[in-house]
Design an enzyme around this catalytic site. Structure first.
Site, short mmCIF file in Angstrom:
data_model
loop_
_atom_site.label_atom_id
_atom_site.label_comp_id
_atom_site.label_asym_id
_atom_site.label_seq_id
_atom_site.Cartn_x
_atom_site.Cartn_y
_atom_site.Cartn_z
N SER A 148 0.84 -1.20 0.00
CA SER A 148 0.00 0.00 0.00
C SER A 148 0.87 1.25 0.00
O SER A 148 1.57 1.52 -0.97
CB SER A 148 -0.97 -0.04 1.18
OG SER A 148 -1.95 0.97 1.07
N HIS A 198 -4.04 -0.75 -4.57
CA HIS A 198 -5.49 -1.02 -4.40
C HIS A 198 -6.20 -0.79 -5.74
O HIS A 198 -7.32 -0.29 -5.77
CB HIS A 198 -6.10 -0.10 -3.33
CG HIS A 198 -5.46 -0.18 -1.99
ND1 HIS A 198 -5.77 -1.16 -1.05
CD2 HIS A 198 -4.51 0.60 -1.41
CE1 HIS A 198 -5.05 -0.96 0.04
NE2 HIS A 198 -4.28 0.09 -0.14
N GLU A 225 -5.18 -5.27 -4.94
CA GLU A 225 -5.01 -5.82 -3.60
C GLU A 225 -4.67 -7.31 -3.65
O GLU A 225 -5.03 -8.02 -4.60
CB GLU A 225 -6.28 -5.60 -2.78
CG GLU A 225 -6.57 -4.13 -2.54
CD GLU A 225 -7.79 -3.89 -1.67
OE1 GLU A 225 -8.42 -4.89 -1.23
OE2 GLU A 225 -8.12 -2.72 -1.42
#
Length: 280
Positions: A148, A198, A225
């Site tokens: 992330s 994401h 993800e």
């Protein structure tokens, strides 16, 4: 405008240097698009770093507003596999850093950057010995992994997540607009791509398209993800459960209408787990 010109110059310089840099690097990158990490992915991190055989790994949790919790959960994913030689190592901005902590980064076979806010991480490490030693470890053969926010910081040109024209945060851009995407300087472990994370789950196509139109020298790599790219030189392997979307603007096309961006000849490829691709 001056800031944009400086960033564009930095971008072009990094792209021109990227091939030469790759020849000197012995390490690999493991760039995760966020979300959960399946056990098979964590096993791959362990295998590629070699910490199941020797050495150790460290977790840098500075992206998180709760670094202790972040370090706990990040190390625990390794402990569940019986790999107990991974440790959290937290730094705060402007601290007087002990040499032993810097040596812990320098000698780690795995450096794992947790999720949170990429701006928070760079605010702590940018221009410090921490940043220098991460580069040194990567060059000397360590695996640098990040999820992330820890994925966003990998590239030189880093997407912050903020919209310059729409300050209220949204998980995806609503438009493809001129001078809307905010870019800051990341770690620069890889210089010829810009990373978004994401990606499929949060439909971040507008954001990455904006980036490769505004900065056409870069290749946009959107990682979903529970998915990662393993970077070895110029070769990237998709690892995990979902897709990696790659955008290129080979003709450096850019047109505008009022505040809207346009471009012609944009290339898009969708890669699945197990597939590889190269970035020249």
């Amino acid at each position: 405008m001056l800031k944009r010109l400086l960033i564009a110059s930095l971008c072009l310089g990094c792209v021109l240097q990227s091939c030469a840099q790759d020849l000197n690097v012995k390490g690999k990158l493991f760039i995760i698009g966020g979300g959960s990490r399946p056990a098979s992915m964590v096993e791959r991190i362990v295998k590629e770093s070699g910490i199941d055989k020797e050495g150790y790994g460290i977790v840098l949790p500075m992206s998180s507003s709760e670094p202790d919790s972040s370090a706990y959960y990040a190390t625990n994913q390794f402990y569940k596999l019986g790999v107990n030689n991974v440790y959290g190592l937290h730094f705060v901005k402007d601290e007087k850093i002990q040499r032993s902590k810097l040596d812990s980064i320098r000698n780690a076979k795995l450096i794992y950057i947790s999720g949170g806010d990429q701006n928070r991480f760079m605010d702590v490490v940018a221009g410090t010995e921490i940043e220098t030693i991460i580069h040194e470890a990567y060059k000397n053969g360590s695996l640098i992994a990040g999820t992330s926010a820890g994925a966003a910081v990998m590239s030189e040109m880093m997407i912050t997540g903020n919209e310059l024209k729409h300050p209220d945060y949204a998980s995806t851009f609503r438009n493809i607009e001129y001078e809307n995407i905010e870019i800051q300087t990341g770690l620069g472990l890889i210089t010829n791509i810009i990373v978004d994370q994401h990606f499929v789950k949060r439909s971040r196509y507008n954001r990455l398209l904006s980036a490769i139109i505004e900065y056409p020298e870069l290749v946009g790599v959107g990682i979903d993800e529970s998915t990662a790219i393993l970077v070895s030189g110029n070769t990237m392997e998709v690892v995990g459960e979902s897709q990696v979307i790659v955008f290129k603007n080979p003709n450096k096309s850019k047109t505008t209408f009022e505040d809207k961006l346009g471009a012609k000849g944009i290339n898009m490829n969708i890669y699945l787990p197990g597939e590889t691709f190269t970035i020249d």
